[in-house]
Design a protein around this motif. Structure first.
Motif, PDB file in Angstrom:
ATOM      1  N   LEU A  51       0.902  -1.009  -0.140  1.00 22.09           N
ATOM      2  CA  LEU A  51      -0.211  -0.109  -0.134  1.00 22.09           C
ATOM      3  C   LEU A  51       1.047   1.328   0.078  1.00 22.09           C
ATOM      4  O   LEU A  51       0.596   2.195  -0.645  1.00 22.09           O
ATOM      5  CB  LEU A  51      -1.202   0.186   1.662  1.00 22.09           C
ATOM      6  CG  LEU A  51      -1.980  -0.862   1.757  1.00 22.09           C
ATOM      7  CD1 LEU A  51      -2.984  -1.107   2.778  1.00 22.09           C
ATOM      8  CD2 LEU A  51      -2.778  -1.120   0.422  1.00 22.09           C
ATOM      9  N   CYS A  52       1.853   1.336   0.203  1.00 23.22           N
ATOM     10  CA  CYS A  52       2.704   2.466   0.981  1.00 23.22           C
ATOM     11  C   CYS A  52       4.297   2.486   1.030  1.00 23.22           C
ATOM     12  O   CYS A  52       5.056   3.618   0.256  1.00 23.22           O
ATOM     13  CB  CYS A  52       2.712   2.766   2.300  1.00 23.22           C
ATOM     14  SG  CYS A  52       1.017   3.410   3.477  1.00 23.22           S
ATOM     15  N   GLY A  53       4.525   1.181   0.325  1.00 30.76           N
ATOM     16  CA  GLY A  53       5.988   0.784  -0.440  1.00 30.76           C
ATOM     17  C   GLY A  53       5.959   1.350  -2.016  1.00 30.76           C
ATOM     18  O   GLY A  53       7.261   1.277  -2.742  1.00 30.76           O
ATOM     19  N   ARG A  54       5.335   1.924  -2.804  1.00 29.33           N
ATOM     20  CA  ARG A  54       5.199   2.039  -4.274  1.00 29.33           C
ATOM     21  C   ARG A  54       4.102   2.948  -4.026  1.00 29.33           C
ATOM     22  O   ARG A  54       3.861   3.607  -3.534  1.00 29.33           O
ATOM     23  CB  ARG A  54       3.964   0.447  -4.952  1.00 29.33           C
ATOM     24  CG  ARG A  54       3.298   0.227  -4.610  1.00 29.33           C
ATOM     25  CD  ARG A  54       2.624  -0.400  -5.099  1.00 29.33           C
ATOM     26  NE  ARG A  54       1.330  -1.271  -4.709  1.00 29.33           N
ATOM     27  CZ  ARG A  54       0.290  -2.268  -5.606  1.00 29.33           C
ATOM     28  NH1 ARG A  54       0.419  -2.412  -7.303  1.00 29.33           N
ATOM     29  NH2 ARG A  54      -1.006  -2.703  -5.392  1.00 29.33           N
ATOM     30  N   PRO A  55       4.636   3.880  -5.659  1.00 26.70           N
ATOM     31  CA  PRO A  55       4.205   5.264  -5.649  1.00 26.70           C
ATOM     32  C   PRO A  55       2.421   4.904  -6.123  1.00 26.70           C
ATOM     33  O   PRO A  55       2.168   5.603  -6.817  1.00 26.70           O
ATOM     34  CB  PRO A  55       4.915   5.843  -6.996  1.00 26.70           C
ATOM     35  CG  PRO A  55       5.519   4.466  -7.704  1.00 26.70           C
ATOM     36  CD  PRO A  55       5.498   3.503  -6.870  1.00 26.70           C
ATOM     37  N   LEU A  56       1.482   5.401  -5.062  1.00 29.86           N
ATOM     38  CA  LEU A  56       0.605   5.413  -5.023  1.00 29.86           C
ATOM     39  C   LEU A  56       0.433   6.760  -3.884  1.00 29.86           C
ATOM     40  O   LEU A  56       1.004   7.226  -3.600  1.00 29.86           O
ATOM     41  CB  LEU A  56      -0.408   4.729  -3.867  1.00 29.86           C
ATOM     42  CG  LEU A  56       0.223   2.874  -4.614  1.00 29.86           C
ATOM     43  CD1 LEU A  56      -1.010   1.796  -3.239  1.00 29.86           C
ATOM     44  CD2 LEU A  56      -0.519   2.877  -5.445  1.00 29.86           C
ATOM     45  N   GLY A  57      -1.369   7.363  -4.628  1.00 29.30           N
ATOM     46  CA  GLY A  57      -1.361   8.888  -4.198  1.00 29.30           C
ATOM     47  C   GLY A  57      -2.882   8.541  -3.465  1.00 29.30           C
ATOM     48  O   GLY A  57      -4.257   7.739  -3.514  1.00 29.30           O
ATOM     49  N   ALA A  58      -3.514   9.477  -3.196  1.00 25.65           N
ATOM     50  CA  ALA A  58      -5.061   9.910  -3.001  1.00 25.65           C
ATOM     51  C   ALA A  58      -6.121   9.131  -3.551  1.00 25.65           C
ATOM     52  O   ALA A  58      -6.680   8.183  -3.291  1.00 25.65           O
ATOM     53  CB  ALA A  58      -4.965  11.254  -2.255  1.00 25.65           C
ATOM     54  N   SER A  59      -5.825   9.692  -5.039  1.00 20.95           N
ATOM     55  CA  SER A  59      -6.825   9.143  -6.016  1.00 20.95           C
ATOM     56  C   SER A  59      -6.731   7.156  -5.845  1.00 20.95           C
ATOM     57  O   SER A  59      -8.021   6.562  -5.908  1.00 20.95           O
ATOM     58  CB  SER A  59      -5.957   9.619  -7.412  1.00 20.95           C
ATOM     59  OG  SER A  59      -4.961   8.457  -7.706  1.00 20.95           O
ATOM     60  N   ASP A  60      -5.391   6.998  -5.519  1.00 23.64           N
ATOM     61  CA  ASP A  60      -5.594   5.301  -6.094  1.00 23.64           C
ATOM     62  C   ASP A  60      -6.622   4.851  -4.367  1.00 23.64           C
ATOM     63  O   ASP A  60      -6.790   3.529  -4.340  1.00 23.64           O
ATOM     64  CB  ASP A  60      -4.444   4.494  -5.147  1.00 23.64           C
ATOM     65  CG  ASP A  60      -2.789   5.551  -6.632  1.00 23.64           C
ATOM     66  OD1 ASP A  60      -3.681   4.847  -7.320  1.00 23.64           O
ATOM     67  OD2 ASP A  60      -2.310   6.058  -6.419  1.00 23.64           O
ATOM     68  N   TYR A  61      -5.569   5.332  -3.318  1.00 25.40           N
ATOM     69  CA  TYR A  61      -6.545   5.464  -1.226  1.00 25.40           C
ATOM     70  C   TYR A  61      -8.501   5.696  -2.078  1.00 25.40           C
ATOM     71  O   TYR A  61      -8.525   4.871  -0.918  1.00 25.40           O
ATOM     72  CB  TYR A  61      -5.776   5.798  -0.482  1.00 25.40           C
ATOM     73  CG  TYR A  61      -3.875   5.802  -0.617  1.00 25.40           C
ATOM     74  CD1 TYR A  61      -4.173   4.371  -0.611  1.00 25.40           C
ATOM     75  CD2 TYR A  61      -3.363   6.832  -0.528  1.00 25.40           C
ATOM     76  CE1 TYR A  61      -2.409   4.185  -0.574  1.00 25.40           C
ATOM     77  CE2 TYR A  61      -2.360   6.042  -0.176  1.00 25.40           C
ATOM     78  CZ  TYR A  61      -1.418   4.797  -0.956  1.00 25.40           C
ATOM     79  OH  TYR A  61      -0.381   4.796  -0.351  1.00 25.40           O
ATOM     80  N   LEU A  62      -8.270   6.489  -2.491  1.00 25.16           N
ATOM     81  CA  LEU A  62      -9.758   6.871  -2.649  1.00 25.16           C
ATOM     82  C   LEU A  62     -10.870   5.834  -4.135  1.00 25.16           C
ATOM     83  O   LEU A  62     -11.689   5.597  -3.044  1.00 25.16           O
ATOM     84  CB  LEU A  62     -10.034   8.530  -3.522  1.00 25.16           C
ATOM     85  CG  LEU A  62      -9.973   9.572  -2.404  1.00 25.16           C
ATOM     86  CD1 LEU A  62     -10.047  10.800  -3.177  1.00 25.16           C
ATOM     87  CD2 LEU A  62     -11.232   9.996  -1.259  1.00 25.16           C
ATOM     88  N   GLU A  63     -10.182   4.879  -5.021  1.00 26.81           N
ATOM     89  CA  GLU A  63     -10.743   4.200  -5.538  1.00 26.81           C
ATOM     90  C   GLU A  63     -10.796   2.774  -4.556  1.00 26.81           C
ATOM     91  O   GLU A  63     -11.732   1.721  -4.277  1.00 26.81           O
ATOM     92  CB  GLU A  63     -10.105   3.802  -6.985  1.00 26.81           C
ATOM     93  CG  GLU A  63     -10.009   2.530  -7.542  1.00 26.81           C
ATOM     94  CD  GLU A  63     -11.631   3.720  -7.728  1.00 26.81           C
ATOM     95  OE1 GLU A  63     -12.073   2.796  -8.991  1.00 26.81           O
ATOM     96  OE2 GLU A  63     -11.478   4.123  -7.980  1.00 26.81           O
ATOM     97  N   MET A  64      -9.048   2.495  -3.418  1.00 24.70           N
ATOM     98  CA  MET A  64      -9.576   1.270  -2.642  1.00 24.70           C
ATOM     99  C   MET A  64     -10.887   1.686  -1.614  1.00 24.70           C
ATOM    100  O   MET A  64     -11.925   0.810  -1.328  1.00 24.70           O
ATOM    101  CB  MET A  64      -7.783   0.717  -1.959  1.00 24.70           C
ATOM    102  CG  MET A  64      -7.367   1.182  -3.397  1.00 24.70           C
ATOM    103  SD  MET A  64      -5.415   0.839  -1.747  1.00 24.70           S
ATOM    104  CE  MET A  64      -4.517   0.874  -2.952  1.00 24.70           C
TER     105      MET A  64
END
Length: 515
Positions: free
Chosen positions: A381-394
């Motif tokens: 979840l946090c070790g790769r380049p993810l951001g707010a849009s990814d977490y919102l989709e989750m």
């Protein structure tokens, strides 16, 4: 239908410490039995729920159910609170009266500062009842710009002034704003986390730029999409409520003045919560001098209210302690998470397996999911380049997320720590439940040491910064991270409570708010 009204100042005066709001004619005892029924709650989760009730409830499910029923029946004022609260939640009701009712029946702690803030918000609530900002188009905006002050006021009455509510973490800012928002009768309103709002703004700007004809030699032109995007927003709403107003990104800082000038000019009313007073926004940030005019614009159109009682209500009267937060060194912790995932998965209508989410044209793969449940590692979840849009989709797909192997997060792990705080912000705002397996207790999860590593020095060199400018930028990043860490710990504390757990179960809710 069962819903749980959450908020930073909520307390739960009786075992099992649930604030249950049951619609009209539904018997409370039956509602609690439905929650605890074997057909609804799997074995591991039943054991988890029994832990909430103490040793007296460990005998059998029958005793557990009876204990819950006795609790609800024993709270004589709760039925009154339920029925009137149901009616009070309608927009036409008085928000202060609703707040008073919640304190009288024990759902909220009495807090004079909170009530004072809500009284001011209630006046705005009344002003918004018949308010409209229908500007129509940029031409109308340009026309009013050409008028003198008296003509402007006659043509377009001055909109009511908004509010900027600032204070320490857990003091009830979000709860009060949500209570105010729920009572505003005007349907042209929007409540959003500030990170999500800015993400939407950048997406709209990108779409507008993509729709332009390609520039060629001899056909060069400039185009500023910020004001048109602000006009789009103003045509959609007259009230914007922002949770967690903060500025940490230079890309946001550079466009806020123009964006909000247009929003205010077109009559949009803003109510925001923040951990920082306006003058401290983007403090020590890069090129902050160009950001300072935005602060003046914000203060002109929003009255600043300080809500700082010194109490973090998320840490008060916890109904659950360390039941959703496990230490890696605890014997059997990993096995318990495995069993809990399997039991929760057994209630889903799909098979366990990987899930691919598409976010802004990118594929984000989660290796182990089942229906509305995701079992992830921290690195995933946090070790790769993810951001707010990814977490919102989750958050749109999952109501429960397991996060395993969370390390100690220091300023030396800024990227991972920032992603984790953004993840928690988005999950909290969308009532996603989390189960964590971490290296250390929550209070020690974030360390404040480190941060001045080789990569930081390389960045400062690349930016051509040295001396005082470099010191200010380093201080800015450290202060913002520490501020975010405190908020994350406070939110994770509330996310461990049983009220939050049950509130986040989307099987028992008729609608789920996505922001």
């Amino acid at each position: 239908m069962i819903s749980v009204l959450g908020g930073a100042a909520f307390r739960f005066p009786c075992i099992p410490c649930l604030v249950l709001y049951v619609s009209g004619n539904v018997n409370k005892a039956l509602a609690v039995q439905n929650i605890m029924a074997a057909s609804t709650v799997p074995a591991a989760l039943r054991r988890f729920m029994k832990c909430f009730l103490g040793d007296s409830a460990l005998g059998s499910r029958r005793i557990c159910n009876q204990s819950l029923i006795r609790t609800v029946k024993g709270c004589n004022s709760q039925r009154t609170c339920t029925s009137s609260s149901s009616s009070s939640s309608s927009p036409s009701a008085d928000s202060v009266a609703h707040y008073d009712h919640l304190t009288e029946c024990g759902s909220l702690r009495e807090d004079a500062q909170q009530r004072l803030v809500l009284q001011q918000l209630q006046q705005l609530q009344h002003d918004l009842k018949t308010y409209s900002n229908s500007t129509g188009s940029m031409e109308v905006c340009a026309y009013t710009d050409s008028l003198d002050k008296s003509e402007k006021e006659e043509t377009n009455p001055r909109p009511p002034k908004g509010f900027y509510i600032c204070g320490d973490v857990g003091t009830g800012k979000t709860m009060l704003m949500d209570l105010f928002y729920s009572h505003v009768e005007n349907t042209s309103k929007k409540r959003v986390h500030f990170n999500g709002f800015m993400l939407d703004i950048h997406q709209r700007i990108h779409r507008r730029k993509q729709s332009l004809p390609k520039r060629t030699l001899g056909n060069m032109f400039t185009y500023d999409p910020i004001s048109p995007v602000a006009m789009e927003i103003s045509n959609e709403t007259c009230l914007l409520c922002f949770d967690e107003f903060q500025v940490t990104d230079i890309a946001d800082a550079m466009i806020l003045k123009q964006l909000f000038e247009t929003l205010f000019k077109t009559g949009v009313v803003v109510v925001a919560t923040s951990n920082r007073p306006p003058d401290d926004l983007y403090k020590n940030g890069l090129l902050r001098d160009t950001f300072l005019p935005f602060i003046d614009v914000l203060k002109e159109h929003c009255q600043t209210i300080c809500l700082d009682s010194g109490i973090d209500y998320r840490r008060q009267d916890k109904a659950v302690s360390e039941k959703l937060y496990y230490l890696a060194e605890e014997p059997g912790a990993e096995a318990f998470l495995d069993e809990l995932f399997e039991d929760l998965a057994s209630t889903q209508k799909s098979l366990a397996g990987p899930r691919v989410l598409t976010v802004l044209g990118r594929d984000v793969t989660l290796d182990r999911t089942c229906g509305s449940i995701a079992d992830c590692t921290f690195d995933e979840l946090c070790g790769r380049p993810l951001g707010a849009s990814d977490y919102l989709e989750m958050a749109r797909h999952f109501d429960t997320v397991f996060i395993r192997h969370v390390p100690v997060l220091s300023l030396k792990l800024k990227d991972q720590a920032r992603r984790f705080t953004v993840l928690v912000d988005n999950f909290y705002d969308n009532k996603v439940r989390v189960v964590l397996l971490a290296a250390v207790p929550l209070e020690r999860l974030f360390g404040h040491e480190g941060g001045d590593d080789e990569r930081d020095r390389q960045l400062l060199d690349d930016l051509g910064l040295s001396g005082e400018a470099a010191e200010r930028l380093t201080l800015f990043t450290a202060e913002e991270e520490i501020f975010a860490f405190r908020r994350t710990v406070s939110r994770l504390t509330e996310m461990q409570t049983e009220s939050y757990w049950i509130k986040g179960d989307r099987r028992h809710s008729t609608e789920h708010r996505n922001t």
